[in-house]
Design a protein around this motif. Sequence first.
Motif, short mmCIF file in Angstrom:
data_model
loop_
_atom_site.label_atom_id
_atom_site.label_comp_id
_atom_site.label_asym_id
_atom_site.label_seq_id
_atom_site.Cartn_x
_atom_site.Cartn_y
_atom_site.Cartn_z
N SER A 72 22.69 -16.54 -23.31
CA SER A 72 23.72 -15.52 -23.04
C SER A 72 25.06 -15.93 -23.64
CB SER A 72 23.85 -15.26 -21.54
OG SER A 72 24.34 -16.40 -20.88
N LEU A 73 25.39 -17.21 -23.61
CA LEU A 73 26.65 -17.67 -24.20
C LEU A 73 26.66 -17.53 -25.72
CD1 LEU A 73 27.37 -20.89 -22.10
CD2 LEU A 73 28.54 -18.68 -21.94
N LEU A 74 25.51 -17.77 -26.33
CA LEU A 74 25.41 -17.69 -27.79
C LEU A 74 25.05 -16.28 -28.27
CD1 LEU A 74 23.53 -21.05 -28.45
CD2 LEU A 74 25.94 -20.55 -28.87
N LYS A 75 24.93 -15.36 -27.32
CA LYS A 75 24.62 -13.96 -27.62
C LYS A 75 23.33 -13.82 -28.44
CE LYS A 75 29.42 -12.41 -27.30
NZ LYS A 75 29.54 -12.89 -25.99
N LYS A 76 22.31 -14.49 -27.93
CA LYS A 76 20.98 -14.42 -28.53
C LYS A 76 20.05 -13.67 -27.58
CE LYS A 76 21.86 -16.87 -32.21
NZ LYS A 76 21.63 -16.38 -33.56
N ARG A 77 18.86 -13.37 -28.06
CA ARG A 77 17.91 -12.60 -27.26
C ARG A 77 16.64 -13.42 -27.05
NH1 ARG A 77 16.71 -7.52 -30.23
NH2 ARG A 77 15.36 -8.90 -31.41
N ALA A 78 16.30 -13.63 -25.77
CA ALA A 78 15.05 -14.33 -25.41
C ALA A 78 14.80 -14.17 -23.92
CB ALA A 78 15.13 -15.81 -25.77
N GLU A 79 13.54 -14.22 -23.57
CA GLU A 79 13.14 -14.20 -22.18
C GLU A 79 12.82 -15.64 -21.75
OE1 GLU A 79 9.82 -11.56 -21.71
OE2 GLU A 79 10.78 -10.02 -22.92
N TYR A 80 12.74 -15.83 -20.42
CA TYR A 80 12.48 -17.17 -19.90
C TYR A 80 11.17 -17.73 -20.46
CZ TYR A 80 11.38 -21.07 -16.94
OH TYR A 80 11.03 -22.33 -16.52
N LEU A 126 17.29 -28.18 -28.16
CA LEU A 126 17.06 -26.82 -27.69
C LEU A 126 18.17 -25.87 -28.14
CD1 LEU A 126 15.21 -24.99 -26.10
CD2 LEU A 126 16.38 -25.70 -24.01
N ILE A 127 19.42 -26.34 -28.11
CA ILE A 127 20.54 -25.51 -28.60
C ILE A 127 20.39 -25.24 -30.09
CG2 ILE A 127 23.04 -25.49 -29.01
CD1 ILE A 127 22.34 -24.96 -26.12
N LEU A 128 20.00 -26.27 -30.85
CA LEU A 128 19.77 -26.05 -32.29
C LEU A 128 18.67 -25.01 -32.51
CD1 LEU A 128 19.91 -29.67 -33.79
CD2 LEU A 128 21.63 -27.86 -33.99
N SER A 129 17.65 -25.04 -31.70
CA SER A 129 16.55 -24.08 -31.82
C SER A 129 16.98 -22.68 -31.43
CB SER A 129 15.37 -24.52 -30.95
OG SER A 129 14.93 -25.80 -31.32
N ILE A 130 17.80 -22.57 -30.42
CA ILE A 130 18.28 -21.26 -29.95
C ILE A 130 19.06 -20.56 -31.05
CG2 ILE A 130 19.91 -20.17 -28.33
CD1 ILE A 130 18.85 -22.13 -26.20
N ARG A 131 19.72 -21.30 -31.90
CA ARG A 131 20.46 -20.70 -33.01
C ARG A 131 19.58 -19.85 -33.91
NH1 ARG A 131 22.21 -25.51 -35.87
NH2 ARG A 131 22.04 -24.07 -37.56
N PHE A 132 18.27 -20.13 -33.94
CA PHE A 132 17.34 -19.38 -34.80
C PHE A 132 16.78 -18.13 -34.12
CE2 PHE A 132 17.30 -23.61 -36.70
CZ PHE A 132 17.48 -23.28 -38.03
N LEU A 133 17.18 -17.87 -32.89
CA LEU A 133 16.72 -16.68 -32.20
C LEU A 133 17.49 -15.46 -32.70
CD1 LEU A 133 16.51 -17.96 -28.51
CD2 LEU A 133 14.63 -17.62 -30.13
N PRO A 134 16.89 -14.28 -32.57
CA PRO A 134 17.61 -13.07 -33.00
C PRO A 134 18.80 -12.79 -32.07
CG PRO A 134 15.54 -12.49 -31.94
CD PRO A 134 15.55 -13.99 -32.09
N GLY A 135 19.80 -12.11 -32.61
CA GLY A 135 20.98 -11.77 -31.82
C GLY A 135 20.67 -10.73 -30.76
N ALA A 136 21.46 -10.77 -29.71
CA ALA A 136 21.29 -9.79 -28.64
C ALA A 136 21.76 -8.43 -29.11
CB ALA A 136 22.10 -10.23 -27.41
N PRO A 137 21.12 -7.35 -28.64
CA PRO A 137 21.56 -6.01 -29.03
C PRO A 137 22.94 -5.72 -28.46
CG PRO A 137 19.82 -5.88 -27.38
CD PRO A 137 19.98 -7.32 -27.74
N LYS A 138 23.73 -4.97 -29.22
CA LYS A 138 25.11 -4.67 -28.77
C LYS A 138 25.15 -3.39 -28.00
CE LYS A 138 27.25 -7.25 -32.43
NZ LYS A 138 28.21 -7.31 -33.47
#
Length: 190
Positions: free
Chosen positions: A127-135, A178-190
């Motif tokens: 949520s802080l990095l404005k990425k999209r993922a489920e638990y 894990l933070i480095l990996s989260i950077r590769f997730l798609p962005g959250a919808p606006k």
Amino acid sequence: MNVISFSERTLACMSLFNQFIKSSSSPKHIALFRFQGIGKTISYLFFLSFIMSIPAFWAAAAYVIAGTDATRKAIEELMPLLSIAQGQSQNEVILVAAGLFFYYVLISFTLFFKATVFGGLALIAVSLLKKRAEYRHLFRMAAYSLTLPALLTTLIQLTGLTFSFAYLIDWLLIAFILILSIRFLPGAPK
């Protein structure tokens, strides 16, 4: 219509050893492993537990085969349960086997606990990095993020070195990967 890319199909067929190699060096692959089935991720955590148990297996083999005072002391420091076995040579092999089994179970539990905790913490990071993922995706990514710290821990145990803040360093390294990996997730919808 759910289209699976070539790389996702390739990852689904990847062996545990190849996943181990990829997740020890590539945050991008860790992010892609979020598409793995939960069964494959659980199998991977048990595989990683086995890798982490190698120093104990090695020490136990030396204990059973050599039986010298130095190897007995080393194995008893690694696995205190074996201090019960002193003076009972006929039961030592059984106690060593039982100790190794419980050691493996303890490592497995620890890895599952870490993946669960870091999966939850990753929800905040997402949520802080404005990425999209489920638990469920983050749990899988956290499980694969444990690889490099687990490998380093195993190598350190094999060399016999100790560090004052080893657990803190371990958890910080997991969080960093894990933070480095989260950077590769798609962005959250606006």
